[in-house]
Scaffold this active site. Structure first.
Site, mmCIF file in Angstrom:
data_model
loop_
_atom_site.group_PDB
_atom_site.id
_atom_site.type_symbol
_atom_site.label_atom_id
_atom_site.label_comp_id
_atom_site.label_asym_id
_atom_site.label_seq_id
_atom_site.Cartn_x
_atom_site.Cartn_y
_atom_site.Cartn_z
ATOM 1 N N HIS A 53 -13.321 7.939 14.789
ATOM 2 C CA HIS A 53 -12.485 7.704 15.970
ATOM 3 C C HIS A 53 -13.374 7.585 17.204
ATOM 4 C CE1 HIS A 53 -13.260 12.014 16.202
ATOM 5 N NE2 HIS A 53 -13.110 11.875 17.511
ATOM 6 N N HIS B 32 -18.159 6.439 22.364
ATOM 7 C CA HIS B 32 -19.004 6.369 21.177
ATOM 8 C C HIS B 32 -18.214 6.812 19.955
ATOM 9 C CE1 HIS B 32 -19.298 10.595 22.286
ATOM 10 N NE2 HIS B 32 -19.578 10.831 21.005
#
Length: 176
Positions: free
Chosen positions: A39, A121
């Site tokens: 995720h 990120h």
């Protein structure tokens, strides 16, 4: 309840991320992030009383997330925890606006935004062994180029089980 908001990859992108994580694991050691845990965190709330869950679910389901694309094209590392991540070499105004809008809505519910700047990120690798971490030269990894098309945010609960965290998706802003 340990909660956060995230973008979740579609199945095809998830498989590409798994392949990149496995390449990194073979080169650097450590533990690749499982497919179900991949995720991009938009807002980490930390420990939240269960009494606030329903308000956060309502916020999530009502939240307007304009569809857009975020491009990831570089690796990075957080030495603490032996983290190898995938991110972008250039800012994404749309993703930054989504992050800002989400925190504005959360602020109205009494949550405080983080002091650190937003660094979008995806964690690919955790716990790279200390002896191998230095041998993980990012430039030796295949150059990544991923386009992440997103259409909604997710409210996620992180549950510690056996020294690892499992994620339970509680709500989504995606229209069904």
């Amino acid at each position: 309840m340990r909660l956060f908001f995230a973008l979740r990859p579609d199945p095809a992108l998830g498989e590409r991320l798994v392949a990149l994580a496995e390449q990194a694991r073979r080169r650097c050691g450590g533990r690749a992030t499982p497919r179900a845990s991949l995720h991009l965190t938009l807002a980490f709330l930390g420990e939240v009383p269960e009494s606030r869950r329903d308000a956060l679910i309502r916020l999530t389901e009502a939240f307007s997330c304009p569809p857009d694309t975020w491009s990831a094209d570089r690796y990075g590392q957080f030495r603490r925890g032996g983290i190898l991540w995938l991110g972008s070499s250039r800012p994404s105004p749309a993703l930054e606006a989504l992050h800002r809008d989400l925190w504005q809505a959360l602020t109205e519910l009494g949550f405080s935004p983080p002091r650190r700047p937003f660094l979008p990120h995806i964690t690919l690798l955790r716990h790279a062994p200390p002896g191998k971490r230095d041998s993980c030269v990012l430039s030796t990894l295949p150059r990544p180029r991923l386009d992440w098309h997103y259409t909604g945010i997710e409210l996620v609960q992180s549950v510690a089980e056996g020294g690892r965290h499992r994620y339970h998706y509680l709500a989504s802003s995606r229209r069904r």
